[in-house]
Design an enzyme around this catalytic site. Structure first.
Site, PDB file in Angstrom:
ATOM      1  N   ASP A 209      24.225 107.966  56.172  1.00 55.11           N
ATOM      2  CA  ASP A 209      25.230 108.921  55.804  1.00 55.11           C
ATOM      3  C   ASP A 209      25.281 108.916  54.061  1.00 55.11           C
ATOM      4  O   ASP A 209      25.580 109.868  53.668  1.00 55.11           O
ATOM      5  CB  ASP A 209      26.713 108.473  56.414  1.00 55.11           C
ATOM      6  CG  ASP A 209      26.641 108.883  57.770  1.00 55.11           C
ATOM      7  OD1 ASP A 209      25.901 109.710  58.303  1.00 55.11           O
ATOM      8  OD2 ASP A 209      27.595 108.454  58.562  1.00 55.11           O
TER       9      ASP A 209
ATOM     10  N   THR B 184      18.699 114.646  50.012  1.00 51.98           N
ATOM     11  CA  THR B 184      19.865 114.771  50.676  1.00 51.98           C
ATOM     12  C   THR B 184      19.699 114.861  52.209  1.00 51.98           C
ATOM     13  O   THR B 184      18.780 114.881  52.742  1.00 51.98           O
ATOM     14  CB  THR B 184      20.386 116.146  49.999  1.00 51.98           C
ATOM     15  OG1 THR B 184      21.800 116.343  50.458  1.00 51.98           O
ATOM     16  CG2 THR B 184      19.635 117.477  50.472  1.00 51.98           C
TER      17      THR B 184
ATOM     18  N   THR C 170      22.758 102.474  61.478  1.00 47.48           N
ATOM     19  CA  THR C 170      22.530 102.825  62.898  1.00 47.48           C
ATOM     20  C   THR C 170      21.281 102.054  63.223  1.00 47.48           C
ATOM     21  O   THR C 170      21.183 101.338  64.126  1.00 47.48           O
ATOM     22  CB  THR C 170      22.109 104.281  63.147  1.00 47.48           C
ATOM     23  OG1 THR C 170      23.498 104.961  62.909  1.00 47.48           O
ATOM     24  CG2 THR C 170      21.837 104.539  64.408  1.00 47.48           C
TER      25      THR C 170
HETATM   26  N1  ASP Z   1      27.071 106.001  60.120  1.00 44.18           N
HETATM   27  C1  ASP Z   1      25.837 105.486  59.911  1.00 44.18           C
HETATM   28  C2  ASP Z   1      25.768 104.986  58.617  1.00 44.18           C
HETATM   29  O1  ASP Z   1      25.493 105.830  57.884  1.00 44.18           O
HETATM   30  C3  ASP Z   1      24.729 106.610  60.487  1.00 44.18           C
HETATM   31  C4  ASP Z   1      23.378 106.256  60.270  1.00 44.18           C
HETATM   32  O2  ASP Z   1      22.914 104.991  59.939  1.00 44.18           O
HETATM   33  O3  ASP Z   1      22.290 106.980  60.637  1.00 44.18           O
HETATM   34  O4  ASP Z   1      25.734 103.768  58.486  1.00 44.18           O
END
Ligand code: ASP
Length: 346
Positions: free
Chosen positions: A93, A169, A16
């Site tokens: 994630d 975590t 993100t």
């Molecule tokens: N779906 C994204 C990822 O893990 C979530 C994030 O970066 O916060 O790449």
């Protein structure tokens, strides 16, 4: 003689932090590293030289595979002598899995490897990405009076916390403090100053020993989460699968599981098949103690080994690493119960 400027390699894998809204797709898509630098001009204000390395393709971390961990470990090995530290921009994630894996794959680390990312893209006004990245850079560049890195560990820097990677975590899908280290206090907290918990930071036995990278990983590991109503078929499918060398059993509380005959028979059969069976609790905090209740004791007697206060992410990464490096499952069992990189309290 003037001292060389501290140098960091910023490694961008996706997530993100480096995404923006694509109106055509109606979803977040990655943008390139130069745009991150434009959004965070503060990077240039540190007395630190930064280079960047961008993975291609950039990925949402839901798509992370062990091959990315191998590529990261090899990249760090190949550039180790050129930099004082490494900052890895990664999606949240699976960040806890990646940080756990790197902690086992990089042996004899004398330099910081700091994962960070964000909940909101770096171009959004209320982003947490800027603060996370700036703190990660400051921590990766920090040195003690003797010139050694202050945090020569694989860590996650997120929200106000610096936590050991293999203790981390993801606990929150929307708030900025997305990560916790439930069984170990943070290694540092970022407020007005960054306050280090120096007694908890692991130091190498020998600052001059070379880095050893263990890229081999064996992914033949499954996870069995016990729950009321679990069936014999499900338990048997997971425990006895021909392509599984190890199973993490996520148990209740202090390491308890059903005591029904069929359940324990399944465990005993898996043990006879030579599988590595590791007991990790479903609870966020606390440790497995198989001597506390008869249910835990029954598991121990059936051949299950203790995962102590390991996170599931860390147990999985540790198994991938140990299975990848030891052909003998008995040796894997023995090493699973050892504290290798500060991942368990033992
Ligand atoms: N779906 C994204 C990822 O893990 C979530 C994030 O970066 O916060 O790449």
């Amino acid at each position: 003689m003037s001292q060389a400027l501290t140098s960091l390699l910023l490694i961008y894998t996706g997530g993100t932090i480096g995404m923006k809204q694509d109106p055509a797709k109606g979803a977040l898509v990655p943008f390139d590293f130069s745009q991150i630098q434009e959004e965070v001009p503060e990077i240039g204000k540190f007395a630190v030289r930064t280079d960047s390395y961008t993975f291609d393709p950039l990925i949402d971390s839901s798509d992370v595979e062990p091959s990315l961990w191998q590529a990261l470990a090899e990249l760090i090995r190949d550039r180790y002598d050129r930099y004082d530290g490494f900052v890895i921009l990664h999606g949240t994630d699976t960040m806890a899995y990646s940080a756990s894996a790197l902690s086992f794959m990089l042996d004899g680390l004398t330099k910081p490897v700091i994962f960070t990312g964000s909940q909101l893209p770096v171009g959004v006004p209320r982003t947490d990405g800027k603060e996370n990245l700036i703190s990660a850079i400051e921590i990766a560049a920090a040195k003690d009076a003797d010139g050694h890195a202050r945090v020569p560990e694989v860590c996650i820097c997120f929200g106000s916390l610096l936590i050991r990677g293999n203790r981390s975590t993801k606990v929150n899908a929307e708030m900025f403090n997305a990560f916790q280290s439930p069984n170990l206090p943070p290694l540092a907290e970022a407020g007005i100053n960054i306050k280090y918990n120096r007694d908890l930071i692991r130091k190498p036995a020998d600052w001059d020993a070379p880095l050893t990278v263990y890229p081999a990983l064996d992914t033949r590991v499954s996870i069995l989460k016990v729950h009321p109503g679990i069936t014999r078929q499900t338990v048997s499918d997971i425990l006895h699968g021909p392509n599984t060398r190890a199973v993490i059993i996520e148990t209740y509380g202090a390491g308890n599981a059903p005591t029904k005959d069929w359940f324990l028979d399944c465990i005993r059969q898996a043990n006879r098949m030579g599988k590595v069976l590791v007991n990790v609790t479903q609870c966020l905090r606390g440790t497995v103690d198989m001597n506390l209740y008869a249910t835990g004791k029954a598991l121990q007697e059936a051949g299950v080994i203790n995962g102590y206060d390991s996170t599931t992410e860390s147990a999985l990464a540790k198994l991938f690493h140990l299975l990848g490096n030891c052909p003998d499952n008995d040796e894997v069992k023995m090493r699973m119960e050892c504290n290798l990189k500060g991942e368990i309290s033992k």
